[in-house]
Design a protein around this motif. Sequence first.
Motif, PDB file in Angstrom:
ATOM      1  N   VAL A   1       0.843  -1.200   0.000  1.00 39.53           N
ATOM      2  CA  VAL A   1       0.000   0.000   0.000  1.00 39.53           C
ATOM      3  C   VAL A   1       0.875   1.246   0.000  1.00 39.53           C
ATOM      4  O   VAL A   1       0.634   2.192  -0.752  1.00 39.53           O
ATOM      5  CB  VAL A   1      -0.972  -0.001   1.203  1.00 39.53           C
ATOM      6  N   THR A   2       1.917   1.252   0.836  1.00 44.56           N
ATOM      7  CA  THR A   2       2.827   2.389   0.898  1.00 44.56           C
ATOM      8  C   THR A   2       3.466   2.646  -0.456  1.00 44.56           C
ATOM      9  O   THR A   2       3.542   3.789  -0.913  1.00 44.56           O
ATOM     10  CB  THR A   2       3.914   2.151   1.967  1.00 44.56           C
ATOM     11  N   ARG A   3       3.926   1.592  -1.112  1.00 43.58           N
ATOM     12  CA  ARG A   3       4.541   1.727  -2.435  1.00 43.58           C
ATOM     13  C   ARG A   3       3.538   2.323  -3.432  1.00 43.58           C
ATOM     14  O   ARG A   3       3.872   3.236  -4.193  1.00 43.58           O
ATOM     15  CB  ARG A   3       5.027   0.365  -2.938  1.00 43.58           C
ATOM     16  N   LEU A   4       2.306   1.850  -3.419  1.00 39.81           N
ATOM     17  CA  LEU A   4       1.285   2.364  -4.337  1.00 39.81           C
ATOM     18  C   LEU A   4       0.966   3.829  -4.069  1.00 39.81           C
ATOM     19  O   LEU A   4       0.779   4.613  -4.994  1.00 39.81           O
ATOM     20  CB  LEU A   4       0.013   1.511  -4.246  1.00 39.81           C
ATOM     21  N   VAL A   5       0.918   4.212  -2.795  1.00 41.03           N
ATOM     22  CA  VAL A   5       0.649   5.616  -2.439  1.00 41.03           C
ATOM     23  C   VAL A   5       1.772   6.497  -2.954  1.00 41.03           C
ATOM     24  O   VAL A   5       1.531   7.551  -3.546  1.00 41.03           O
ATOM     25  CB  VAL A   5       0.470   5.777  -0.914  1.00 41.03           C
ATOM     26  N   HIS A   6       3.029   6.081  -2.737  1.00 44.41           N
ATOM     27  CA  HIS A   6       4.166   6.870  -3.208  1.00 44.41           C
ATOM     28  C   HIS A   6       4.155   7.001  -4.730  1.00 44.41           C
ATOM     29  O   HIS A   6       4.408   8.071  -5.273  1.00 44.41           O
ATOM     30  CB  HIS A   6       5.486   6.260  -2.739  1.00 44.41           C
TER      31      HIS A   6
END
Length: 87
Positions: free
Chosen positions: A75-80
């Motif tokens: 999720v963090t990777r997708l948000v970034h």
Amino acid sequence: MASDQPEVTTVTSKGQITIPSKLRDQFGLEQGTKLMVVPTEYGLVLKKVDLPSIEEFQRRVENRADASDMSLDEVTRLVHEARSSDE
């Protein structure tokens, strides 16, 4: 908070407008600020969109972790990635 004095701006050939500096200052509009354009029976309304910080978004995701099979790292990777593509 709203001003009693209307401001006039012009739409460019690309469909862009300049929001007068007095109003940008009054409403905290800086470069990169997201605005929602809402059609109403009276015309168009601009609404500032306040996106949560990455940390706040992560907290929200953690609270719903049981409903998803994605890891927090994914999720963090997708948000970034999403935030980088907006710039």
